[in-house]
Design a protein around this motif. Structure first.
Motif, PDB file in Angstrom:
ATOM      1  N   MET A   1       0.821  -1.218   0.000  1.00 43.97           N
ATOM      2  CA  MET A   1       0.000   0.000   0.000  1.00 43.97           C
ATOM      3  C   MET A   1       0.853   1.266   0.000  1.00 43.97           C
ATOM      4  SD  MET A   1      -2.928  -1.060  -0.628  1.00 43.97           S
ATOM      5  CE  MET A   1      -3.670   0.545  -0.823  1.00 43.97           C
TER       6      MET A   1
ATOM      7  N   TYR B   1     -10.427  -3.232  -2.543  1.00 46.42           N
ATOM      8  CA  TYR B   1     -10.158  -2.025  -1.756  1.00 46.42           C
ATOM      9  C   TYR B   1     -10.154  -0.753  -2.608  1.00 46.42           C
ATOM     10  CZ  TYR B   1      -5.382  -3.154  -3.308  1.00 46.42           C
ATOM     11  OH  TYR B   1      -4.281  -3.481  -4.058  1.00 46.42           O
TER      12      TYR B   1
ATOM     13  N   GLY C   1      -3.066  -7.373   5.202  1.00 44.65           N
ATOM     14  CA  GLY C   1      -3.756  -6.119   5.524  1.00 44.65           C
ATOM     15  C   GLY C   1      -5.037  -5.957   4.718  1.00 44.65           C
ATOM     16  N   GLU C   2      -5.016  -6.339   3.450  1.00 52.06           N
ATOM     17  CA  GLU C   2      -6.213  -6.231   2.610  1.00 52.06           C
ATOM     18  C   GLU C   2      -7.340  -7.089   3.187  1.00 52.06           C
ATOM     19  OE1 GLU C   2      -5.715  -7.548  -1.502  1.00 52.06           O
ATOM     20  OE2 GLU C   2      -7.869  -7.944  -1.653  1.00 52.06           O
TER      21      GLU C   2
ATOM     22  N   GLU D   1      -7.673  -8.212   6.321  1.00 51.14           N
ATOM     23  CA  GLU D   1      -8.115  -7.682   7.630  1.00 51.14           C
ATOM     24  C   GLU D   1      -9.052  -6.500   7.443  1.00 51.14           C
ATOM     25  OE1 GLU D   1      -4.334  -6.965   9.460  1.00 51.14           O
ATOM     26  OE2 GLU D   1      -4.114  -9.064  10.116  1.00 51.14           O
ATOM     27  N   ARG D   2      -8.698  -5.623   6.510  1.00 48.50           N
ATOM     28  CA  ARG D   2      -9.520  -4.446   6.270  1.00 48.50           C
ATOM     29  C   ARG D   2     -10.893  -4.849   5.723  1.00 48.50           C
ATOM     30  NH1 ARG D   2      -7.478   0.214   2.174  1.00 48.50           N
ATOM     31  NH2 ARG D   2      -9.554   0.932   1.614  1.00 48.50           N
ATOM     32  N   CYS D   3     -10.903  -5.834   4.863  1.00 45.95           N
ATOM     33  CA  CYS D   3     -12.165  -6.306   4.282  1.00 45.95           C
ATOM     34  C   CYS D   3     -13.044  -6.921   5.378  1.00 45.95           C
ATOM     35  CB  CYS D   3     -11.874  -7.315   3.176  1.00 45.95           C
ATOM     36  SG  CYS D   3     -13.299  -7.728   2.161  1.00 45.95           S
TER      37      CYS D   3
ATOM     38  N   ALA E   1     -12.985  -6.155   8.509  1.00 45.68           N
ATOM     39  CA  ALA E   1     -13.469  -5.070   9.372  1.00 45.68           C
ATOM     40  C   ALA E   1     -14.595  -4.291   8.687  1.00 45.68           C
ATOM     41  CB  ALA E   1     -12.305  -4.143   9.728  1.00 45.68           C
ATOM     42  N   GLU E   2     -14.452  -4.040   7.392  1.00 45.62           N
ATOM     43  CA  GLU E   2     -15.426  -3.187   6.701  1.00 45.62           C
ATOM     44  C   GLU E   2     -16.661  -3.944   6.213  1.00 45.62           C
ATOM     45  OE1 GLU E   2     -13.498  -0.940   3.587  1.00 45.62           O
ATOM     46  OE2 GLU E   2     -12.163   0.038   5.036  1.00 45.62           O
ATOM     47  N   HIS E   3     -16.457  -5.197   5.822  1.00 41.47           N
ATOM     48  CA  HIS E   3     -17.575  -5.936   5.202  1.00 41.47           C
ATOM     49  C   HIS E   3     -17.945  -7.214   5.951  1.00 41.47           C
ATOM     50  CE1 HIS E   3     -17.242  -3.278   1.714  1.00 41.47           C
ATOM     51  NE2 HIS E   3     -15.943  -3.506   1.716  1.00 41.47           N
TER      52      HIS E   3
ATOM     53  N   THR F   1     -14.280 -12.179   3.936  1.00 41.94           N
ATOM     54  CA  THR F   1     -13.032 -12.102   3.167  1.00 41.94           C
ATOM     55  C   THR F   1     -13.299 -11.488   1.783  1.00 41.94           C
ATOM     56  OG1 THR F   1     -13.333 -14.251   2.118  1.00 41.94           O
ATOM     57  CG2 THR F   1     -12.193 -14.238   4.260  1.00 41.94           C
TER      58      THR F   1
END
Ligand SMILES: N[C@@H](CCSC[C@H]1O[C@@H](n2cnc3c(=O)[nH]cnc32)[C@H](O)[C@@H]1O)C(=O)O
Ligand SMILES: [Zn+2]
Length: 429
Positions: free
Chosen positions: A82, A186, A216-217, A219-221, A223-225, A228
């Motif tokens: 990133m 993302y 990281g991608e 984990e972020r997914c 958290a947001e959605h 996976t």
């Protein structure tokens, strides 16, 4: 009558099964292979190549990349994904012109042909100019306009993609095929991916994208959605369309089940994943579940070359190491990923990536008279574990000779270096 080209006295690796022909011939008629056999050919051909001491094998298929990123080669190294994208690549890409992309792609194609690649996959922008370079140079390519799905550029990317499909899909005698290319979960919100899937159905073209590249991608997914990236793409309906997913490094067993169910193809990019510190994709599990896995270099800025011989060797080595399993990914399997399975992964018609009657004539000759190819125990092991791309001497795509005895027939090497240096003087001023 179409022109015929006979390649004789060669060792031949047909890639239709594990094994090779010690000495044989291959006859090309027009843009297709008419005959492959052992021993001598007892007929006449318009042109002959004496390939004594050489190997003939299918051209390599690079299933993932960003050709014009050659312009960024060596500009920003040793950074995580990133940070590398946001602080280095994207600001420079914002300054790139259509001409820059053309010359960056020419440089990539030059490097790919010289290292034995006959078909590459590309996701970038100013794609008309990439297609132009493909048309002019004679290589084969699977192209997609990279789409970042945030306003206002998201809408424009959809329109440009559609236009690109309509103009170029099937062009250059079928050497150019087109996909839609949503960049990643993302950078493309779920509603946008839905629109892309609908457009892909309407235009009847497949999809290429990046999925689950870094921890990281994922984990972020989550958290947001709450799921996976693979699950998210399933939910929005992307996998209803034929899909090629690059990387898939951080995929769960359940993700792999989903991918198997929808026959999602994988572009495995071991060098890029190592260099960006992303990890090692669970390729053994994917193969176990019957997924189609091809090999890719990714862009030259995360590799830093476009050498498919290195990817083959890496793929055959790294899974043995991380799985403590010397049986993992045999030389033959690595060759399959680089040829016939790579061709399937990028949606080429059957026969691509093999040498057999009726297959498209995309093939390479390799100088087999090198110290590291003796003794002659096993041709497949030699090519993967000892092979070097510098031994590629001749490249034929769609029946046309693009490199003969290491001489480029469709490209002006010195001009390309000159233009690329000029472009970069301005880009990095
Ligand atoms: N920025 C463009 C579209 C993106 S093309 C594809 C993008 O993928 C980026 N890229 C290259 N390698 C990788 C990778 O490994 N993972 C994710 N993105 C990558 C590359 O820098 C490029 O910006 C526009 O809308 O004009
Ligand atoms: Zn990429």
């Amino acid at each position: 009558m179409k022109d015929t080209l006979l390649i004789k006295n060669a060792s031949i690796l047909p890639m239709t099964e594990a094994g090779w022909i010690e000495t044989g011939y291959l006859l090309i008629e027009g843009n297709r292979i008419r005959e492959v056999g052992s021993g001598s050919y007892h007929g006449k051909a318009d042109t002959e190549i004496d390939a004594a001491g050489k190997v003939v094998m299918p051209g390599l298929v690079n299933t993932h990349g960003h050709a014009a990123m050659t312009l960024l080669r060596g500009y920003a190294d040793d950074l995580p994904l990133m940070e590398w994208l946001e602080t280095k690549c994207w600001p420079v890409e914002d300054r790139m012109t259509a001409d820059d992309i053309y010359w960056g792609s020419q440089l990539a194609i030059l490097e790919m042909i010289k290292t034995g690649t006959t078909c590459f996959t590309d996701m970038y922008f100013f794609m008309d100019r990439v297609a132009q370079a493909v048309e002019e140079t004679g290589i084969r390519a699977v192209l997609g306009r990279g789409m970042i799905g945030f306003p206002p550029k998201g809408e424009q990317a959809l329109r440009e993609s559609e236009q690109f499909v309509r103009t170029w899909n099937g062009a250059a005698n079928g050497r150019v095929t087109v996909t839609l290319a949503p960049h990643a979960p993302y950078t493309c919100p779920p509603d946008y991916v839905k629109q892309v899937a609908e457009l892909s159905a309407e235009l009847n073209v497949p999809i290429q994208t990046h999925l689950s590249e870094t921890k990281g991608e994922v984990e972020r997914c989550l958290a947001e959605h709450g799921c996976t990236p693979i699950r998210l793409m399933e939910q929005v309906g992307l996998f209803e369309r034929p899909t090629l997913a690059a990387h898939c490094v951080h995929v769960t067993d359940e993700d792999i089940e989903i991918m198997a169910r929808y026959d999602v193809k994988v572009a495995h990019n071991p060098d890029s994943n190592l260099k960006l510190g992303s990890g090692v994709a669970p390729v053994l599990k994917m193969l176990d579940k019957g997924l189609t896995v091809g090999l890719g270099t990714d862009g030259a800025a995360s590799n830093n070359n476009l050498d498919m011989f290195e990817e083959m060797r890496q793929a055959a080595m790294i899974h043995k190491g991380v799985q403590y399993d010397p049986v993992a990914v045999s030389a033959y399997q690595a060759l399959q990923m680089a040829t016939v399975n790579g061709a399937k992964a990028v949606f080429l018609e059957d026969g691509h990536g093999t040498l057999q009657q009726g297959a498209p004539a995309d093939l390479i000759l390799i100088d087999y008279n090198r110290p590291y190819y003796y003794p002659r125990h096993n041709l497949m092991a030699h090519l993967v574990y000892a092979g070097q791309s510098g031994d590629v001497t001749d490249v034929i795509v769609d029946g046309r000779v693009l490199m003969r005895d290491r001489q480029m027939l469709t490209m002006d090497e010195q001009r390309i270096y000159h233009e690329v240096e000029n472009v970069c003087k301005r880009l990095f001023a």
